[in-house]
Motif scaffolding. Structure first.
Motif, PDB file in Angstrom:
ATOM      1  N   LEU B  15       0.842  -1.194   0.000  1.00 36.32           N
ATOM      2  CA  LEU B  15       0.000   0.000   0.000  1.00 36.32           C
ATOM      3  C   LEU B  15       0.882   1.249   0.000  1.00 36.32           C
ATOM      4  CD1 LEU B  15      -2.783  -1.032   2.543  1.00 36.32           C
ATOM      5  CD2 LEU B  15      -3.036  -0.710   0.079  1.00 36.32           C
ATOM      6  N   GLY B  16       0.528   2.200  -0.862  1.00 38.71           N
ATOM      7  CA  GLY B  16       1.279   3.437  -0.958  1.00 38.71           C
ATOM      8  C   GLY B  16       2.479   3.390  -1.890  1.00 38.71           C
ATOM      9  N   GLU B  17       2.805   2.196  -2.371  1.00 39.45           N
ATOM     10  CA  GLU B  17       3.938   2.065  -3.284  1.00 39.45           C
ATOM     11  C   GLU B  17       3.475   2.144  -4.745  1.00 39.45           C
ATOM     12  OE1 GLU B  17       6.223   2.517  -0.468  1.00 39.45           O
ATOM     13  OE2 GLU B  17       7.287   1.897  -2.292  1.00 39.45           O
ATOM     14  N   ARG B  18       4.438   2.235  -5.639  1.00 38.93           N
ATOM     15  CA  ARG B  18       4.156   2.374  -7.061  1.00 38.93           C
ATOM     16  C   ARG B  18       3.958   1.031  -7.726  1.00 38.93           C
ATOM     17  NH1 ARG B  18       5.821   6.498 -10.889  1.00 38.93           N
ATOM     18  NH2 ARG B  18       6.596   7.582  -9.030  1.00 38.93           N
ATOM     19  N   ALA B  19       2.983   0.973  -8.632  1.00 40.80           N
ATOM     20  CA  ALA B  19       2.760  -0.215  -9.458  1.00 40.80           C
ATOM     21  C   ALA B  19       2.913   0.198 -10.916  1.00 40.80           C
ATOM     22  CB  ALA B  19       1.376  -0.802  -9.213  1.00 40.80           C
ATOM     23  N   THR B  20       3.640  -0.614 -11.680  1.00 40.76           N
ATOM     24  CA  THR B  20       3.889  -0.318 -13.087  1.00 40.76           C
ATOM     25  C   THR B  20       3.537  -1.521 -13.945  1.00 40.76           C
ATOM     26  OG1 THR B  20       5.686   1.204 -12.496  1.00 40.76           O
ATOM     27  CG2 THR B  20       5.627   0.398 -14.768  1.00 40.76           C
ATOM     28  N   ILE B  21       2.707  -1.264 -14.944  1.00 39.43           N
ATOM     29  CA  ILE B  21       2.266  -2.321 -15.865  1.00 39.43           C
ATOM     30  C   ILE B  21       2.667  -1.913 -17.272  1.00 39.43           C
ATOM     31  CG2 ILE B  21       0.275  -3.566 -16.781  1.00 39.43           C
ATOM     32  CD1 ILE B  21      -1.191  -2.781 -14.147  1.00 39.43           C
ATOM     33  N   ASN B  22       3.229  -2.861 -17.996  1.00 40.65           N
ATOM     34  CA  ASN B  22       3.686  -2.609 -19.352  1.00 40.65           C
ATOM     35  C   ASN B  22       2.782  -3.278 -20.378  1.00 40.65           C
ATOM     36  OD1 ASN B  22       6.216  -1.207 -18.583  1.00 40.65           O
ATOM     37  ND2 ASN B  22       6.694  -3.195 -17.691  1.00 40.65           N
ATOM     38  N   CYS B  23       2.647  -2.626 -21.511  1.00 40.10           N
ATOM     39  CA  CYS B  23       1.826  -3.130 -22.614  1.00 40.10           C
ATOM     40  C   CYS B  23       2.585  -2.888 -23.908  1.00 40.10           C
ATOM     41  CB  CYS B  23       0.490  -2.400 -22.618  1.00 40.10           C
ATOM     42  SG  CYS B  23      -0.578  -2.725 -24.040  1.00 40.10           S
ATOM     43  N   LYS B  24       2.639  -3.906 -24.735  1.00 39.42           N
ATOM     44  CA  LYS B  24       3.357  -3.789 -26.005  1.00 39.42           C
ATOM     45  C   LYS B  24       2.443  -4.241 -27.130  1.00 39.42           C
ATOM     46  CE  LYS B  24       7.864  -4.896 -28.038  1.00 39.42           C
ATOM     47  NZ  LYS B  24       8.393  -3.514 -27.996  1.00 39.42           N
ATOM     48  N   SER B  25       2.427  -3.457 -28.207  1.00 36.77           N
ATOM     49  CA  SER B  25       1.643  -3.829 -29.389  1.00 36.77           C
ATOM     50  C   SER B  25       2.577  -4.329 -30.474  1.00 36.77           C
ATOM     51  CB  SER B  25       0.837  -2.629 -29.891  1.00 36.77           C
ATOM     52  OG  SER B  25       1.686  -1.541 -30.189  1.00 36.77           O
ATOM     53  N   SER B  26       2.060  -5.270 -31.288  1.00 36.83           N
ATOM     54  CA  SER B  26       2.904  -5.853 -32.340  1.00 36.83           C
ATOM     55  C   SER B  26       3.091  -4.897 -33.521  1.00 36.83           C
ATOM     56  CB  SER B  26       2.297  -7.171 -32.812  1.00 36.83           C
ATOM     57  OG  SER B  26       1.015  -6.956 -33.381  1.00 36.83           O
ATOM     58  N   GLN B  27       2.254  -3.871 -33.578  1.00 37.63           N
ATOM     59  CA  GLN B  27       2.368  -2.840 -34.615  1.00 37.63           C
ATOM     60  C   GLN B  27       2.194  -1.473 -33.963  1.00 37.63           C
ATOM     61  OE1 GLN B  27      -0.361  -3.471 -37.951  1.00 37.63           O
ATOM     62  NE2 GLN B  27      -0.389  -5.664 -37.522  1.00 37.63           N
ATOM     63  N   ASN B  28       2.695  -0.486 -34.643  1.00 36.73           N
ATOM     64  CA  ASN B  28       2.545   0.901 -34.208  1.00 36.73           C
ATOM     65  C   ASN B  28       1.064   1.268 -34.106  1.00 36.73           C
ATOM     66  OD1 ASN B  28       3.136   3.639 -33.775  1.00 36.73           O
ATOM     67  ND2 ASN B  28       3.050   4.049 -35.971  1.00 36.73           N
ATOM     68  N   VAL B  29       0.671   1.939 -33.008  1.00 36.85           N
ATOM     69  CA  VAL B  29      -0.716   2.381 -32.866  1.00 36.85           C
ATOM     70  C   VAL B  29      -0.804   3.896 -32.809  1.00 36.85           C
ATOM     71  CG1 VAL B  29      -1.431   0.227 -31.774  1.00 36.85           C
ATOM     72  CG2 VAL B  29      -0.686   2.151 -30.332  1.00 36.85           C
ATOM     73  N   PHE B  30       0.212   4.547 -33.355  1.00 41.24           N
ATOM     74  CA  PHE B  30       0.281   6.007 -33.393  1.00 41.24           C
ATOM     75  C   PHE B  30      -0.177   6.512 -34.744  1.00 41.24           C
ATOM     76  CE2 PHE B  30       1.703  10.156 -32.273  1.00 41.24           C
ATOM     77  CZ  PHE B  30       2.354  10.706 -33.383  1.00 41.24           C
ATOM     78  N   TYR B  31      -1.193   7.382 -34.744  1.00 41.09           N
ATOM     79  CA  TYR B  31      -1.648   8.015 -35.959  1.00 41.09           C
ATOM     80  C   TYR B  31      -0.888   9.323 -36.131  1.00 41.09           C
ATOM     81  CZ  TYR B  31      -5.653   5.347 -37.694  1.00 41.09           C
ATOM     82  OH  TYR B  31      -6.454   4.389 -38.265  1.00 41.09           O
ATOM     83  N   SER B  32      -0.060   9.421 -37.161  1.00 45.76           N
ATOM     84  CA  SER B  32       0.726  10.638 -37.366  1.00 45.76           C
ATOM     85  C   SER B  32      -0.167  11.812 -37.773  1.00 45.76           C
ATOM     86  CB  SER B  32       1.806  10.407 -38.418  1.00 45.76           C
ATOM     87  OG  SER B  32       1.242   9.915 -39.609  1.00 45.76           O
ATOM     88  N   SER B  33      -1.351  11.509 -38.353  1.00 43.71           N
ATOM     89  CA  SER B  33      -2.224  12.589 -38.835  1.00 43.71           C
ATOM     90  C   SER B  33      -2.745  13.449 -37.688  1.00 43.71           C
ATOM     91  CB  SER B  33      -3.393  12.008 -39.627  1.00 43.71           C
ATOM     92  OG  SER B  33      -4.116  11.100 -38.823  1.00 43.71           O
ATOM     93  N   ASN B  34      -3.028  12.834 -36.543  1.00 41.19           N
ATOM     94  CA  ASN B  34      -3.510  13.607 -35.397  1.00 41.19           C
ATOM     95  C   ASN B  34      -2.612  13.478 -34.166  1.00 41.19           C
ATOM     96  OD1 ASN B  34      -4.120  11.055 -34.503  1.00 41.19           O
ATOM     97  ND2 ASN B  34      -6.329  11.360 -34.368  1.00 41.19           N
ATOM     98  N   LYS B  35      -1.493  12.790 -34.353  1.00 38.96           N
ATOM     99  CA  LYS B  35      -0.478  12.635 -33.298  1.00 38.96           C
ATOM    100  C   LYS B  35      -1.075  12.007 -32.033  1.00 38.96           C
ATOM    101  CE  LYS B  35       2.727  16.211 -34.893  1.00 38.96           C
ATOM    102  NZ  LYS B  35       2.487  15.739 -36.238  1.00 38.96           N
ATOM    103  N   LYS B  36      -1.910  11.010 -32.225  1.00 44.87           N
ATOM    104  CA  LYS B  36      -2.482  10.309 -31.077  1.00 44.87           C
ATOM    105  C   LYS B  36      -2.145   8.827 -31.143  1.00 44.87           C
ATOM    106  CE  LYS B  36      -6.437  13.455 -30.639  1.00 44.87           C
ATOM    107  NZ  LYS B  36      -5.784  14.288 -29.603  1.00 44.87           N
ATOM    108  N   ASN B  37      -1.878   8.276 -29.974  1.00 47.18           N
ATOM    109  CA  ASN B  37      -1.707   6.837 -29.833  1.00 47.18           C
ATOM    110  C   ASN B  37      -3.046   6.229 -29.436  1.00 47.18           C
ATOM    111  OD1 ASN B  37       1.338   6.033 -29.907  1.00 47.18           O
ATOM    112  ND2 ASN B  37       1.263   7.970 -28.769  1.00 47.18           N
ATOM    113  N   TYR B  38      -3.493   5.251 -30.220  1.00 51.29           N
ATOM    114  CA  TYR B  38      -4.816   4.681 -29.986  1.00 51.29           C
ATOM    115  C   TYR B  38      -4.702   3.473 -29.048  1.00 51.29           C
ATOM    116  CZ  TYR B  38      -7.194   7.989 -32.859  1.00 51.29           C
ATOM    117  OH  TYR B  38      -7.732   9.166 -33.324  1.00 51.29           O
ATOM    118  N   LEU B  39      -4.440   3.803 -27.787  1.00 53.05           N
ATOM    119  CA  LEU B  39      -4.202   2.813 -26.755  1.00 53.05           C
ATOM    120  C   LEU B  39      -4.986   3.226 -25.501  1.00 53.05           C
ATOM    121  CD1 LEU B  39      -2.406   1.834 -24.088  1.00 53.05           C
ATOM    122  CD2 LEU B  39      -2.586   0.244 -25.996  1.00 53.05           C
ATOM    123  N   ALA B  40      -5.762   2.293 -24.981  1.00 54.23           N
ATOM    124  CA  ALA B  40      -6.567   2.568 -23.795  1.00 54.23           C
ATOM    125  C   ALA B  40      -6.224   1.583 -22.688  1.00 54.23           C
ATOM    126  CB  ALA B  40      -8.054   2.481 -24.125  1.00 54.23           C
TER     127      ALA B  40
END
Lengths: 118, 113
Positions: B15-40
């Protein structure tokens, strides 16, 4: 407030079909995609597809093509998920969800348990 | 299809400590047209539907406590809980919204140590 209310639990035999409803309220139904996601017991989340309520256009995950149909009735702001030729591994909680920004599902229904058993 | 992976499978944090979770996609999920990463990121507690925490990789959903934050771009993303609370015990999922099918990661279970 946004609400998605799903129909009740179902028990079906293998080979049968099931239709799950998702009644939306609190927002303009036609504008935002409705997604369907399922979760088998003790398992993770699986995206099944989505429907655009205004046009009725659908996108299905390849795995479900031909066995799943998503429809809607805009007059009663309700989306439907039809799954045919049910198998035991279709036993799962089925969720509907609204996609507000084409970026994530921000509101979810309570889930509908579908049990497939002989 | 874009394959999503998460690590670790589970973690226990005091309790009170940091938790870190990693997520990796097999392909890029960044849209350069609007500079958003489509990751939820979603939190799911037993018997409940998922709850949206983060969208566009780093935007906190309204009402989500500010101890939850998202970062990353392209194919590598992180969800951080800066100070774990008892009510944060749950399974956390990432999902890409870049291409259909909008695939989920397998989930990371977070518990109290």
């Amino acid at each position: 407030q946004v609400q998605l209310v799903q129909s009740g639990a179902e028990v079906k035999k293998p080979g049968a079909s099931v239709k799950v409803s998702c009644e939306a309220s609190g927002y303009t139904f036609n504008v935002y995609y409705i997604h369907w996601v399922r979760q088998a017991p003790g398992q993770g989340l699986e995206w099944m597809g989505r429907i655009q309520p205004n046009s009725g256009a659908t996108d299905y995950a390849q795995k479900f093509q031909g066995r799943v149909t998503m429809t809607r009735d805009t007059s009663i702001t309700t989306a439907y998920l039809d799954v045919s030729r049910l198998r035991s591994d279709d036993t799962a909680v089925y969720y509907c969800g609204r996609d507000f920004r084409n970026a994530a599902i921000d509101n979810w229904g309570q889930g509908t348990l579908v049990t497939v058993s002989s | 299809d874009i394959v999503m992976t998460q690590s670790p499978v589970s973690l226990a944090v005091s309790l009170g400590e940091r938790a870190t979770i990693n997520c990796k996609s097999s392909q890029n999920v960044f849209y350069s047209s609007n500079k958003k990463n489509y990751l939820a990121w979603f939190q799911q507690k037993p018997g409940q539907p998922p709850k949206l925490l983060i969208y566009w990789a780093s935007i906190r959903e309204s009402g989500v406590p500010d101890r939850f934050s998202g970062s990353g771009s392209g194919t590598d993303f992180t969800l951080t809980i800066s100070s774990l609370q008892a009510e944060d015990v749950a399974v956390y999922y990432c999902q890409q919204f870049y291409n259909t099918p909008f695939t989920f990661g397998p989930g990371t279970k977070v518990d109290i140590k």
